[in-house]
Design a protein around this motif. Structure first.
Motif, PDB file in Angstrom:
ATOM      1  N   GLY A 173      -7.136   8.988  -0.889  1.00  0.00           N
ATOM      2  CA  GLY A 173      -6.110   9.762  -0.205  1.00  0.00           C
ATOM      3  C   GLY A 173      -6.688  10.385   1.050  1.00  0.00           C
ATOM      4  O   GLY A 173      -7.876  10.714   1.097  1.00  0.00           O
ATOM      5  N   VAL A 174      -5.867  10.531   2.088  1.00  0.00           N
ATOM      6  CA  VAL A 174      -6.350  11.067   3.363  1.00  0.00           C
ATOM      7  C   VAL A 174      -5.377  12.102   3.915  1.00  0.00           C
ATOM      8  O   VAL A 174      -4.208  12.146   3.540  1.00  0.00           O
ATOM      9  CB  VAL A 174      -6.543   9.941   4.412  1.00  0.00           C
ATOM     10  CG1 VAL A 174      -7.632   8.981   3.973  1.00  0.00           C
ATOM     11  CG2 VAL A 174      -5.241   9.204   4.685  1.00  0.00           C
ATOM     12  N   VAL A 206      -6.294   2.665   0.633  1.00  0.00           N
ATOM     13  CA  VAL A 206      -5.848   3.978   1.092  1.00  0.00           C
ATOM     14  C   VAL A 206      -4.395   4.170   0.675  1.00  0.00           C
ATOM     15  O   VAL A 206      -3.565   3.281   0.851  1.00  0.00           O
ATOM     16  CB  VAL A 206      -5.990   4.110   2.619  1.00  0.00           C
ATOM     17  CG1 VAL A 206      -5.351   5.410   3.125  1.00  0.00           C
ATOM     18  CG2 VAL A 206      -7.455   4.062   3.014  1.00  0.00           C
ATOM     19  N   VAL A 207      -4.097   5.338   0.093  1.00  0.00           N
ATOM     20  CA  VAL A 207      -2.726   5.660  -0.322  1.00  0.00           C
ATOM     21  C   VAL A 207      -2.257   6.844   0.515  1.00  0.00           C
ATOM     22  O   VAL A 207      -2.847   7.919   0.489  1.00  0.00           O
ATOM     23  CB  VAL A 207      -2.655   5.968  -1.833  1.00  0.00           C
ATOM     24  CG1 VAL A 207      -2.844   4.698  -2.636  1.00  0.00           C
ATOM     25  CG2 VAL A 207      -3.709   6.993  -2.279  1.00  0.00           C
ATOM     26  N   ALA A 208      -1.199   6.639   1.298  1.00  0.00           N
ATOM     27  CA  ALA A 208      -0.736   7.681   2.215  1.00  0.00           C
ATOM     28  C   ALA A 208       0.726   7.465   2.550  1.00  0.00           C
ATOM     29  O   ALA A 208       1.123   6.346   2.897  1.00  0.00           O
ATOM     30  CB  ALA A 208      -1.570   7.666   3.494  1.00  0.00           C
ATOM     31  N   ASP A 209       1.531   8.526   2.458  1.00  0.00           N
ATOM     32  CA  ASP A 209       2.938   8.387   2.827  1.00  0.00           C
ATOM     33  C   ASP A 209       3.087   8.377   4.346  1.00  0.00           C
ATOM     34  O   ASP A 209       2.137   8.625   5.094  1.00  0.00           O
ATOM     35  CB  ASP A 209       3.779   9.503   2.192  1.00  0.00           C
ATOM     36  CG  ASP A 209       3.454  10.870   2.748  1.00  0.00           C
ATOM     37  OD1 ASP A 209       3.803  11.137   3.916  1.00  0.00           O
ATOM     38  OD2 ASP A 209       2.843  11.684   2.024  1.00  0.00           O
ATOM     39  N   THR A 232       1.780   2.442   1.493  1.00  0.00           N
ATOM     40  CA  THR A 232       2.583   3.513   2.050  1.00  0.00           C
ATOM     41  C   THR A 232       4.028   3.354   1.596  1.00  0.00           C
ATOM     42  O   THR A 232       4.328   2.507   0.753  1.00  0.00           O
ATOM     43  CB  THR A 232       2.466   3.528   3.589  1.00  0.00           C
ATOM     44  OG1 THR A 232       3.094   4.710   4.104  1.00  0.00           O
ATOM     45  CG2 THR A 232       3.105   2.304   4.209  1.00  0.00           C
ATOM     46  N   ASP A 233       4.933   4.151   2.162  1.00  0.00           N
ATOM     47  CA  ASP A 233       6.339   4.081   1.748  1.00  0.00           C
ATOM     48  C   ASP A 233       7.193   3.447   2.830  1.00  0.00           C
ATOM     49  O   ASP A 233       6.742   3.214   3.956  1.00  0.00           O
ATOM     50  CB  ASP A 233       6.855   5.474   1.386  1.00  0.00           C
ATOM     51  CG  ASP A 233       6.834   6.416   2.572  1.00  0.00           C
ATOM     52  OD1 ASP A 233       7.831   6.464   3.316  1.00  0.00           O
ATOM     53  OD2 ASP A 233       5.820   7.107   2.773  1.00  0.00           O
ATOM     54  N   ALA A 234       8.457   3.197   2.507  1.00  0.00           N
ATOM     55  CA  ALA A 234       9.341   2.433   3.371  1.00  0.00           C
ATOM     56  C   ALA A 234       9.746   3.166   4.647  1.00  0.00           C
ATOM     57  O   ALA A 234      10.321   2.557   5.551  1.00  0.00           O
ATOM     58  CB  ALA A 234      10.603   2.038   2.596  1.00  0.00           C
TER      59      ALA A 234
END
Length: 264
Positions: A173-174, A206-209, A232-234
């Motif tokens: 996460g960042v 990497v997981v980031a919205d 990421t998300d849509a």
């Protein structure tokens, strides 16, 4: 609505949420994209907000380190979607490093359903979540170090321990992602420990919205070429998706509900 009223609403939204996108304001205020961008430019000149790609963040965003509790209340739906998609990338029996942070924590919640994992983490919250004395399948390895406001264990002790570890995948996460600055955080020691996590991993996920895009924290963790996959998300805009693809990063856009993830 007068320009002054719009700008007050934008400033309040940025203060409460940490940042907001132009597209969100266009939909909410029913004005043009250009009008919102002019409002943001006006606020940025006054030092009230910081203009970033696709929106605005707090003016002091680069050095601001929100607590875990504050961050957990931001974009919870998107974090859940990202977590489900990222956890699906992890194979049973593999070794996984999970960083601190609310999105990585959301992934850890989903990893409870994946059998026979070995987890390395610098997050006490993740370790507590995943540790089960009755579960003989999972092995949890927790680093030492100094605890940050975002509940990360960082510093020389953590870095030394991670220098001897090798894992299949890192879930990272960042605080922010930017084409020029790369992956960033407001905490210098956390940047060092996250670099140690990256060195320990064969694959970096990497997981980031979407709100993290265009945000630049005080310290760079790594450039984008060190990232294998970004989940990421849509709501991430097309221009950002194109820039990420140009950096050679495999982009996965989490979809709503239980359907399969969408390609970037």
């Amino acid at each position: 609505m007068l320009a002054r009223q719009r700008q007050e609403l934008i400033a309040r939204a940025v203060e409460e949420q940490g940042g907001i996108r132009v597209s969100e304001l266009v939909a909410e205020l029913h004005v043009s994209d250009m009008t919102i961008r002019r409002d943001i430019e006006t606020l940025a000149r006054k030092g009230i907000v910081r203009k970033v790609h696709g929106g605005a963040t707090r003016a002091d965003r680069s050095a601001d380190e929100p607590t875990f509790t504050v961050k957990s209340e931001m974009h919870p739906v998107q974090k859940t979607e990202i977590a489900r998609t990222a956890a699906a990338l992890i194979s049973p029996g593999s070794s996984v490093a999970v960083s601190a942070g609310t999105t990585a924590y959301a992934v850890a919640q989903e990893l409870r359903a994946v059998p026979r994992l070995t987890i390395v983490t610098n997050s006490p919250r993740v370790a507590e979540l995943l540790f089960d004395p009755e579960d003989k399948d999972a092995v949890i390895v927790l680093t030492g170090g100094v605890r940050t406001p975002s509940d990360a264990l960082v510093g020389p002790v953590a870095n030394e321990m991670l220098s001897t570890v090798h894992v299949d995948t890192l879930i990272l996460g960042v605080h922010g992602i930017d084409v020029g600055a790369g992956l960033t955080t407001p905490n210098l020691q956390e940047a060092q420990t996250n670099r140690a996590l990256i060195r320990a991993a064969k694959r970096v996920v990497v997981v980031a919205d979407h709100s993290k895009w265009g945000v630049v924290g005080l310290s760079t963790i790594a450039t984008l070429d060190k990232v294998d996959t970004l989940v990421t998300d849509a709501e991430l805009d097309e221009e950002a998706r194109h820039e990420i693809g140009r950096q050679g990063v495999d982009l996965i856009v989490a979809s709503r509900g239980d359907s399969a993830p969408m390609p970037g």
